[in-house]
Write an enzyme that holds these catalytic residues in place. Structure first.
Site, PDB file in Angstrom:
ATOM      1  N   GLU A 115       7.013 -38.569 116.851  1.00 27.42           N
ATOM      2  CA  GLU A 115       5.644 -38.922 117.248  1.00 27.42           C
ATOM      3  C   GLU A 115       5.564 -40.430 117.472  1.00 27.42           C
ATOM      4  O   GLU A 115       6.257 -41.208 116.800  1.00 27.42           O
ATOM      5  CB  GLU A 115       4.661 -38.504 116.145  1.00 27.42           C
ATOM      6  CG  GLU A 115       3.215 -38.893 116.464  1.00 27.42           C
ATOM      7  CD  GLU A 115       2.178 -38.241 115.549  1.00 27.42           C
ATOM      8  OE1 GLU A 115       2.562 -37.511 114.616  1.00 27.42           O
ATOM      9  OE2 GLU A 115       0.976 -38.463 115.795  1.00 27.42           O
ATOM     10  N   ASN A 171      -1.091 -36.170 115.816  1.00 33.57           N
ATOM     11  CA  ASN A 171      -2.441 -36.677 116.075  1.00 33.57           C
ATOM     12  C   ASN A 171      -2.460 -37.615 117.286  1.00 33.57           C
ATOM     13  O   ASN A 171      -3.455 -37.712 117.998  1.00 33.57           O
ATOM     14  CB  ASN A 171      -2.969 -37.407 114.841  1.00 33.57           C
ATOM     15  CG  ASN A 171      -3.129 -36.474 113.648  1.00 33.57           C
ATOM     16  OD1 ASN A 171      -3.175 -35.259 113.808  1.00 33.57           O
ATOM     17  ND2 ASN A 171      -3.201 -37.030 112.444  1.00 33.57           N
ATOM     18  N   ASN A 196      -2.798 -30.345 119.418  1.00 35.92           N
ATOM     19  CA  ASN A 196      -2.289 -30.529 118.069  1.00 35.92           C
ATOM     20  C   ASN A 196      -3.432 -30.468 117.057  1.00 35.92           C
ATOM     21  O   ASN A 196      -4.445 -31.160 117.220  1.00 35.92           O
ATOM     22  CB  ASN A 196      -1.621 -31.905 117.945  1.00 35.92           C
ATOM     23  CG  ASN A 196      -1.164 -32.198 116.519  1.00 35.92           C
ATOM     24  OD1 ASN A 196      -0.220 -31.584 116.032  1.00 35.92           O
ATOM     25  ND2 ASN A 196      -1.845 -33.105 115.827  1.00 35.92           N
ATOM     26  N   GLU A 197      -3.258 -29.640 116.031  1.00 36.91           N
ATOM     27  CA  GLU A 197      -4.194 -29.579 114.888  1.00 36.91           C
ATOM     28  C   GLU A 197      -5.653 -29.683 115.326  1.00 36.91           C
ATOM     29  O   GLU A 197      -6.412 -30.508 114.800  1.00 36.91           O
ATOM     30  CB  GLU A 197      -3.855 -30.667 113.862  1.00 36.91           C
ATOM     31  CG  GLU A 197      -2.532 -30.431 113.191  1.00 36.91           C
ATOM     32  CD  GLU A 197      -2.250 -31.312 111.980  1.00 36.91           C
ATOM     33  OE1 GLU A 197      -3.011 -32.262 111.720  1.00 36.91           O
ATOM     34  OE2 GLU A 197      -1.243 -31.039 111.295  1.00 36.91           O
ATOM     35  N   TYR A 207       2.360 -29.586 104.466  1.00 33.02           N
ATOM     36  CA  TYR A 207       2.994 -30.710 103.753  1.00 33.02           C
ATOM     37  C   TYR A 207       2.742 -30.535 102.266  1.00 33.02           C
ATOM     38  O   TYR A 207       1.668 -30.083 101.865  1.00 33.02           O
ATOM     39  CB  TYR A 207       2.384 -32.037 104.217  1.00 33.02           C
ATOM     40  CG  TYR A 207       2.674 -32.368 105.656  1.00 33.02           C
ATOM     41  CD1 TYR A 207       3.898 -32.924 106.028  1.00 33.02           C
ATOM     42  CD2 TYR A 207       1.735 -32.132 106.653  1.00 33.02           C
ATOM     43  CE1 TYR A 207       4.167 -33.232 107.360  1.00 33.02           C
ATOM     44  CE2 TYR A 207       1.998 -32.438 107.987  1.00 33.02           C
ATOM     45  CZ  TYR A 207       3.216 -32.992 108.329  1.00 33.02           C
ATOM     46  OH  TYR A 207       3.483 -33.299 109.648  1.00 33.02           O
ATOM     47  N   GLU A 221       5.179 -28.351 112.033  1.00 33.38           N
ATOM     48  CA  GLU A 221       5.159 -29.526 111.144  1.00 33.38           C
ATOM     49  C   GLU A 221       5.327 -29.005 109.729  1.00 33.38           C
ATOM     50  O   GLU A 221       4.514 -28.212 109.251  1.00 33.38           O
ATOM     51  CB  GLU A 221       3.853 -30.314 111.265  1.00 33.38           C
ATOM     52  CG  GLU A 221       3.728 -31.064 112.573  1.00 33.38           C
ATOM     53  CD  GLU A 221       2.537 -32.024 112.607  1.00 33.38           C
ATOM     54  OE1 GLU A 221       2.159 -32.570 111.553  1.00 33.38           O
ATOM     55  OE2 GLU A 221       1.998 -32.217 113.715  1.00 33.38           O
ATOM     56  N   GLN A 277       8.983 -35.819 110.052  1.00 34.03           N
ATOM     57  CA  GLN A 277       9.404 -36.134 111.388  1.00 34.03           C
ATOM     58  C   GLN A 277      10.891 -36.496 111.354  1.00 34.03           C
ATOM     59  O   GLN A 277      11.524 -36.232 110.358  1.00 34.03           O
ATOM     60  CB  GLN A 277       8.543 -37.271 111.937  1.00 34.03           C
ATOM     61  CG  GLN A 277       7.052 -36.860 111.944  1.00 34.03           C
ATOM     62  CD  GLN A 277       6.136 -37.744 112.776  1.00 34.03           C
ATOM     63  OE1 GLN A 277       6.567 -38.686 113.415  1.00 34.03           O
ATOM     64  NE2 GLN A 277       4.850 -37.421 112.741  1.00 34.03           N
TER      65      GLN A 277
HETATM   66  O1  AHR Z   1       3.204 -35.823 110.844  1.00 34.17           O
HETATM   67  C1  AHR Z   1       2.121 -36.657 110.561  1.00 34.17           C
HETATM   68  C2  AHR Z   1       0.795 -36.073 111.030  1.00 34.17           C
HETATM   69  O2  AHR Z   1       0.500 -34.953 110.258  1.00 34.17           O
HETATM   70  C3  AHR Z   1       0.722 -35.567 112.445  1.00 34.17           C
HETATM   71  O3  AHR Z   1       0.430 -36.556 113.370  1.00 34.17           O
HETATM   72  C4  AHR Z   1      -0.400 -34.577 112.381  1.00 34.17           C
HETATM   73  O4  AHR Z   1      -0.275 -33.555 113.334  1.00 34.17           O
HETATM   74  C5  AHR Z   1      -0.381 -34.088 110.952  1.00 34.17           C
HETATM   75  O5  AHR Z   1      -1.624 -34.126 110.376  1.00 34.17           O
END
Ligand code: AHR
Length: 496
Positions: A27, A72, A172-173, A244, A292, A350
């Site tokens: 990213e 993002n 994305n999201e 995450y 992700e 990432q």
């Molecule tokens: O990977 C970091 C961020 O986490 C990304 O930009 C977003 O898609 C997610 O919230």
């Protein structure tokens, strides 16, 4: 000592190993692109300004696909800013990370980097501040051979051959209120459907990913997937999941069991997608792109806040991973593999510097974080079919997930042999693992490695890059089908 048992049987096939399980993500965020993959003044930089040390580590990591350019970031991105002569590219505010984007790297550079790294590019389009027309323009620019203004522009910019990008994320999201251009599920579902329909008019064979939930704890989780898929079911191939995990309040036991949430997340999304499919009387199955996933100490980022002065490539989200992070990470990877029948693509978020397995110093060294090792080993050794292993393991009580098995494992099997990936989640007790391999006929353990350390919070650094690294597990000698897994360990056991 704990005792556990599992069975290896080629009949317990889940699905083929999907190479796309070993995807990652680049990213425009912090130092992932600039001083990560790209740093023209670096001593290892090649003729395109790509760091050769990072390219080498990317190959060693065994990466299959790389998602780009966000995250993002993509929800405010104008892809045209990143093409043509670099000196003429605009500098823009990046609202997502409160940074300045110089656009020195764009789609053409990224695809060039992918070809050098031997990875498949996976592109996200901006459905935040932009929409259908810009997505079509990018697709035409990237993939159409030539003979139109946009495709000829790509050729003029030095990319004679089409980029041939097969996988595309529709935004994305979009469920997240933090997303530029955040939408309701219906708003997003309609936009994603119309974008997908039009993109397929250019190329019906594209593989398209609709945005699912940003985590299983989103208030809209479940209804989001259902409503988005009601709009897009026939037009997309995948629904995404993002997750995450971090250790909270010193609760290591729950942290090590994070894959319990990932298992729940996957089974819930599969059930939701299948229920939409059943209502639509469709034979088609929607698969999951878990695009992700990682350990991320997000609370540190939230406490520090985004930069206020719009810096260029600031050090953001530079988590330094320790052993317990790597073991939790290995558990997540095992869960992705265990669900290979429906999780057919994934992207570790990432690749470099930003919550990443690879770290770099600007102008200096690059090294492997602890999480590098489970990923690289799984990518290297997972082959053939994924097998269920039916573990019989003692359990422990966690605050976050209730009762969880101490052993978490999966195997893969091919003509070359069988590999078992296993995590011992116990914080203090070794686990003696007995492998029932009768169905494989006369095999024995030929190699076993373990990633562990007496200090579960020890990590790697530029000065000590090999502090946490897989080592041979010497305990396999006595019994050819029994191995001792140290507490808090990630293990790879090869049988032939
Ligand atoms: O990977 C970091 C961020 O986490 C990304 O930009 C977003 O898609 C997610 O919230």
């Amino acid at each position: 000592m704990h005792q556990a048992r599992l069975t290896l049987d080629p009949a317990f096939k889940v699905a083929p190993v999907r190479r796309r399980t070993f995807g990652t993500f680049v990213e425009h965020l912090g130092r992932c692109v600039y001083t990560g993959i790209h740093e023209p003044g670096h001593p290892t930089a090649d003729e395109d300004g790509f760091r050769r040390d990072v390219l080498d580590l990317t190959r060693e990591l065994g990466v299959s696909t790389v998602r780009y350019p966000g995250g993002n970031f993509v929800s405010g991105y104008r892809w045209e800013d990143g093409i043509g002569p670099v000196a003429q590219r605009p500098r823009r505010l990046d609202l997502a990370w409160h940074s300045t984007e110089t656009n020195e790297v764009g789609v053409d550079e990224f695809v060039r980097w992918c070809r050098k790294a031997g990875v498949e590019p996976m592109m996200a389009v901006n459905l935040g501040t932009r929409g259908l027309a810009e997505a079509l323009d990018l697709l035409e620019y990237a993939n159409h051979p030539s003979g139109t203004t946009l495709s000829d522009l790509r050729v003029a910019n030095g990319a004679k051959e089409p980029h041939d990008i097969r996988m595309w994320c529709l935004g994305n999201e979009m469920d997240g209120p933090w997303q530029t251009g955040h939408k309701t599920a219906r708003e997003y579902g309609r936009l994603a459907a119309e974008t997908a329909r039009a993109m397929r008019m250019i190329d019906p064979e594209l593989e398209l990913v609709a945005c699912g939930s940003s985590s299983s704890s989103m208030p809209t989780f479940g209804t989001w997937e259902a409503e988005v898929l009601e709009e897009t079911y026939d037009l997309v191939d995948y629904i995404s999941c993002h997750a995450y995990y971090q250790e909270r309040d010193g609760d290591l036991g729950s942290f090590l069991a994070s894959s319990a949430d990932m298992e729940y997340f996957i089974s819930s999304v599969v059930a939701t997608a299948d229920s939409v499919g059943a209502r639509l009387k469709s034979r088609k199955k929607i698969n999951i792109s878990f695009d992700e996933w990682n350990v991320w100490y997000i609370s540190r980022f939230q406490d520090a806040g985004a930069p206020q002065d719009w810096p260029v490539a600031p050090p953001l989200l530079e988590d330094h991973y320790h052993l317990a992070d790597a073991v939790t990470f290995g558990g997540l990877l095992i869960t992705l593999l265990r669900n290979s029948d429906r999780v057919t693509a994934a992207s570790l978020a990432q690749l470099v510097n930003v919550i990443a397995p690879i770290m770099t110093e600007p102008g200096g060294r690059a090294w492997r974080q602890t999480t590098f090792h489970p990923f690289a080993q799984a990518s290297r050794h997972a082959a053939g079919d994924v097998l269920r292993v039916e573990p019989d393991s003692p359990v422990y009580e966690t605050k976050a997930y209730g009762e969880v098995p101490l052993l978490h494992a999966v195997a893969t099997h091919s003509a070359e042999g069988t590999t078992l990936f296993a995590v011992n989640r116990s914080v203090d007790t070794p686990l003696s693992l007995e492998i029932d391999a009768r169905a494989l006929g006369g095999v024995r353990i030929v190699e076993a490695s373990t990633l562990t350390d007496p200090d579960v919070y020890a990590g790697n650094s530029a000065d000590e890059p090999g502090r946490i690294t897989p080592r041979a597990n010497g305990d396999v000698e006595a019994d050819p089908l029994r191995v001792l897994l140290p507490p808090v360990s990630w293990n790879v056991i090869r049988l032939a």
